[in-house]
Design a protein around this motif. Structure first.
Motif, PDB file in Angstrom:
ATOM      1  N   CYS A   1      53.257  53.973  11.346  1.00  0.00           N
ATOM      2  CA  CYS A   1      52.551  54.194  10.081  1.00  0.00           C
ATOM      3  C   CYS A   1      53.469  54.759   9.007  1.00  0.00           C
ATOM      4  O   CYS A   1      53.376  54.386   7.845  1.00  0.00           O
ATOM      5  N   VAL A   2      54.343  55.670   9.429  1.00  0.00           N
ATOM      6  CA  VAL A   2      55.243  56.271   8.446  1.00  0.00           C
ATOM      7  C   VAL A   2      56.139  55.197   7.832  1.00  0.00           C
ATOM      8  O   VAL A   2      56.547  55.286   6.679  1.00  0.00           O
ATOM      9  N   LEU A   3      56.428  54.161   8.638  1.00  0.00           N
ATOM     10  CA  LEU A   3      57.251  53.063   8.122  1.00  0.00           C
ATOM     11  C   LEU A   3      56.402  51.975   7.457  1.00  0.00           C
ATOM     12  O   LEU A   3      56.889  50.880   7.192  1.00  0.00           O
ATOM     13  N   SER A   4      55.118  52.272   7.246  1.00  0.00           N
ATOM     14  CA  SER A   4      54.181  51.315   6.642  1.00  0.00           C
ATOM     15  C   SER A   4      54.063  50.027   7.429  1.00  0.00           C
ATOM     16  O   SER A   4      53.894  48.952   6.861  1.00  0.00           O
ATOM     17  N   ARG A   5      54.203  50.125   8.739  1.00  0.00           N
ATOM     18  CA  ARG A   5      54.066  48.901   9.541  1.00  0.00           C
ATOM     19  C   ARG A   5      52.670  48.864  10.157  1.00  0.00           C
ATOM     20  O   ARG A   5      52.475  49.168  11.334  1.00  0.00           O
ATOM     21  N   GLY A   6      51.723  48.468   9.316  1.00  0.00           N
ATOM     22  CA  GLY A   6      50.314  48.509   9.696  1.00  0.00           C
ATOM     23  C   GLY A   6      49.986  47.629  10.889  1.00  0.00           C
ATOM     24  O   GLY A   6      49.221  48.029  11.771  1.00  0.00           O
ATOM     25  N   SER A   7      50.557  46.420  10.930  1.00  0.00           N
ATOM     26  CA  SER A   7      50.214  45.495  12.015  1.00  0.00           C
ATOM     27  C   SER A   7      50.583  46.083  13.367  1.00  0.00           C
ATOM     28  O   SER A   7      49.815  46.003  14.327  1.00  0.00           O
ATOM     29  N   GLU A   8      51.769  46.686  13.433  1.00  0.00           N
ATOM     30  CA  GLU A   8      52.198  47.276  14.701  1.00  0.00           C
ATOM     31  C   GLU A   8      51.290  48.438  15.082  1.00  0.00           C
ATOM     32  O   GLU A   8      50.999  48.635  16.260  1.00  0.00           O
ATOM     33  N   ALA A   9      50.834  49.196  14.061  1.00  0.00           N
ATOM     34  CA  ALA A   9      49.932  50.314  14.333  1.00  0.00           C
ATOM     35  C   ALA A   9      48.642  49.799  14.957  1.00  0.00           C
ATOM     36  O   ALA A   9      48.136  50.370  15.927  1.00  0.00           O
ATOM     37  N   ILE A  10      48.135  48.675  14.425  1.00  0.00           N
ATOM     38  CA  ILE A  10      46.916  48.091  14.995  1.00  0.00           C
ATOM     39  C   ILE A  10      47.190  47.619  16.423  1.00  0.00           C
ATOM     40  O   ILE A  10      46.356  47.775  17.311  1.00  0.00           O
ATOM     41  N   GLU A  11      48.387  47.071  16.651  1.00  0.00           N
ATOM     42  CA  GLU A  11      48.768  46.653  18.000  1.00  0.00           C
ATOM     43  C   GLU A  11      48.657  47.831  18.973  1.00  0.00           C
ATOM     44  O   GLU A  11      48.132  47.695  20.077  1.00  0.00           O
ATOM     45  N   VAL A  12      49.178  48.980  18.546  1.00  0.00           N
ATOM     46  CA  VAL A  12      49.129  50.174  19.396  1.00  0.00           C
ATOM     47  C   VAL A  12      47.677  50.529  19.695  1.00  0.00           C
ATOM     48  O   VAL A  12      47.323  50.836  20.830  1.00  0.00           O
ATOM     49  N   TYR A  13      46.844  50.437  18.661  1.00  0.00           N
ATOM     50  CA  TYR A  13      45.420  50.747  18.832  1.00  0.00           C
ATOM     51  C   TYR A  13      44.788  49.822  19.870  1.00  0.00           C
ATOM     52  O   TYR A  13      44.086  50.262  20.786  1.00  0.00           O
ATOM     53  N   LYS A  14      45.112  48.530  19.750  1.00  0.00           N
ATOM     54  CA  LYS A  14      44.547  47.557  20.695  1.00  0.00           C
ATOM     55  C   LYS A  14      45.021  47.834  22.111  1.00  0.00           C
ATOM     56  O   LYS A  14      44.262  47.758  23.073  1.00  0.00           O
ATOM     57  N   LYS A  15      46.292  48.169  22.209  1.00  0.00           N
ATOM     58  CA  LYS A  15      46.890  48.468  23.512  1.00  0.00           C
ATOM     59  C   LYS A  15      46.171  49.649  24.171  1.00  0.00           C
ATOM     60  O   LYS A  15      45.894  49.633  25.369  1.00  0.00           O
ATOM     61  N   MET A  16      45.872  50.660  23.359  1.00  0.00           N
ATOM     62  CA  MET A  16      45.152  51.835  23.871  1.00  0.00           C
ATOM     63  C   MET A  16      43.830  51.412  24.475  1.00  0.00           C
ATOM     64  O   MET A  16      43.465  51.814  25.578  1.00  0.00           O
TER      65      MET A  16
END
Lengths: 100, 468
Positions: free
Chosen positions: B281-296
């Motif tokens: 998120c700090v790097l503004s990489r929203g898609s990857e953040a959502i990926e992490v959420y899905k992985k969780m």
């Protein structure tokens, strides 16, 4: 973009900062006004600004304009009226220019 | 824009603390050890109390020590023991010694302790008494560990073998004055001779090393502790490491660390995921953040408030407000209560999109739901309103802030001053400057530089006919 610029000015440019807070030997006119022989540019600005406020020198019809009294005139190029926007630059005239 | 990253960052140490209870080793320390685990705080509180004029019956001096002179301290001790009717206990002796040690040298403190023992045969120094001296000896910024050794020897000679508490106190005291290298040296030495650090001490030290040393130094320490003393990093350690590499934007290393922790038989928990998500998120990489959420979700780890706050912050930051709003909804549906951070992140995103009025509406909505905005919320809105050329609304908001004594942040202050000047309201800008200085929002210099450069800009803009 301005905050970034200012931050940069303060952190990357210690000279500019020093220029604001270093004590400077004052010319006689200013010495009389502030009542001491040394002051920083920032300190001087604060003094003048609070002098304006305590003596209610802002024009009641247009707060952006200051009606100078005799004392203030003596340090602001003898102008009868000064725009608040030019106050910092007028005060700056009394201080040595920063070396390029 | 805004200060949200900081408030999010603050979530990390909290989570690390929250995690501790379940990780407490089965063999819990004995009560006596437990009570001396944090003697510093208790004692200083006690010392504080002794300085105050206390209720009649418990006679005490007002200022306990005026000079670091040993003789004065001895005299004071005698006057206290001869005039006090109530029996003096270990706590009193400890706080007496603590107060003296905090203003004097180690040698004098040791002498005072010897003197106290001699003068009062009923007083037997306990482990906690020596820990006071140990803590002080670690806090002096000496270049060698010899004063520390001196105290440790004193302890051993009096029958107190250094234990995990001792190690913990020494490490925390050393790190509090920036002597991380000495702390590492001492931990190794104590592990060899007396006692290994417990997981808290170990993780604390790893965290301190992460803050001020190169990653390779931290890895070296971990490897050495593993090979020499069989102390292995646990899930908290990995979380600390991942947080550290994420903060330095090294997400490849973070991914590698996640792999390693899996290999070690750990299952990433909510805190690990939150940390990685924050990195993206700090790097503004929203898609990857959502990926992490899905992985969780896949792994069956239930996202918590911090997860959603991080995600909403990250999506807002990368301009994906619609999705951020969607997650706000999901969050509420899963029974979590959005807090000021959630709403502020979302407002930030809306302001970035130019919807400052919508953000202002959100302020009303959050207050309706019983969530009080904080100064960061107001600063975000002020910044957004001024950027969105809604100066009148901005001024209204500023007056609310002023009434509540809220501080202005650098960015919102600058934007506000600039917006006022642009509209020719220089006197108002001066008033805001006064408030910034008065409320200590900014340093005088910073507040003035902003005002000065804004006025300079105004002059130029006027010359070009761009401003009033």
């Amino acid at each position: 973009m301005l905050p970034h610029k200012v931050k940069k000015a303060v952190t990357d440019n210690p000279k500019k900062l020093a220029n604001l807070i270093d004590l400077v030997n004052l010319p006689s006119t200013l010495r009389e006004f502030v009542g001491q022989s040394q002051i920083s540019r920032l300190g001087c600005f604060m003094r003048v600004w609070s002098y304006i406020k305590t003596n209610n020198l802002q024009d009641p019809n247009n707060k952006n304009v200051v009606n100078c009294d005799e004392k203030l005139k003596s340090i602001l190029l003898g102008k009868p009226q000064v725009d608040l926007a030019e106050l910092p630059s007028l005060i700056k005239l009394h201080f040595p220019k920063e070396p390029k | 824009m805004g200060k949200i990253p900081i408030s999010l960052r603050s979530a990390i140490p909290k989570t690390a603390k929250m995690k501790k209870p379940p990780l407490v080793p089965a063999a819990s320390p004995s009560p006596s050890e437990k009570s001396c685990h944090f003697p510093k705080k208790k004692l200083s509180e006690l010392a504080e109390k002794t300085k105050l004029p206390v209720s009649p019956g418990t006679h005490q001096q007002k200022p306990l020590f005026k000079s670091p002179e040993l003789d004065d301290a001895k005299k004071l001790f005698h006057s206290v023991i001869s005039t006090t009717r109530a029996p003096l206990d270990l706590r009193f002796h400890n706080s007496f010694l603590q107060s003296y040690a905090s203003i004097s040298t180690i040698d004098n403190s040791i002498s005072l302790l010897h003197h106290m023992v001699k003068a009062l045969p009923s007083f037997t120094p306990e482990r906690s008494t020596y820990h006071i001296l140990l803590s002080q000896s670690c806090r002096i910024t000496a270049s060698s560990l010899s004063p520390v050794h001196q105290i440790l020897n004193l302890m051993v000679n009096n029958g107190f073998e250094p234990n995990q508490v001792t190690v913990d106190i020494a490490v925390r005291s050393l790190c509090s004055v920036g002597r991380e290298d000495d702390a590492v040296e001492l931990v190794k030495e104590l592990s060899l001779k007396h006692s290994k650090p417990d997981t808290y001490t170990y993780n604390f030290l790893v965290k301190c090393l992460c803050k001020c040393k190169a990653l390779s130094t931290v890895y070296n320490f971990i490897d050495e502790m593993r090979s020499s003393f069989d102390i292995k990093p646990d899930l908290v350690t990995y979380t600390i490491l991942i947080d550290n590499v994420c903060n330095s934007k090294n997400l490849r290393e973070a991914t590698r660390l996640v792999g390693i922790l899996r290999e070690c038989g750990f299952k990433p928990d909510c805190f690990v995921y939150n940390t990685i998500m924050k990195g993206y998120c700090v790097l503004s990489r929203g898609s990857e953040a959502i990926e992490v959420y899905k992985k969780m979700k896949e792994e069956g780890v239930e996202p918590d408030l911090v997860t959603y706050n991080t995600l909403i912050f990250g999506l807002s930051k990368s301009g994906r407000v619609t999705e951020a709003k969607k997650y706000l909804k999901i969050m509420v549906e899963s029974g979590l209560f959005p807090d000021a951070v959630t709403y502020t992140s979302l407002m930030n995103g809306m302001c970035r999109k130019g919807d400052a009025l919508g953000a202002l509406g959100l302020l009303a909505e959050m207050e309706e739901k019983g969530c009080s905005p904080n100064s960061c919320t107001y600063n975000t809105l002020l910044h957004g309103l001024c950027k969105g050329r809604l100066l009148e609304k901005g001024i209204e908001l500023y007056l609310v802030m002023k009434e509540g004594g809220m501080k202005l942040e650098t960015a919102s202050y600058a934007t506000f001053v600039r917006a006022l000047c642009r509209e020719g309201r220089v006197a108002d800008a001066y008033e805001v400057f006064d408030y910034a200085v008065e409320s200590k929002s900014l340093a005088d210099v910073a507040a003035y530089s902003t005002l000065e450069s804004t006025l300079k800009w105004l002059k130029k803009a006027r010359e070009q006919g761009l401003a009033v």
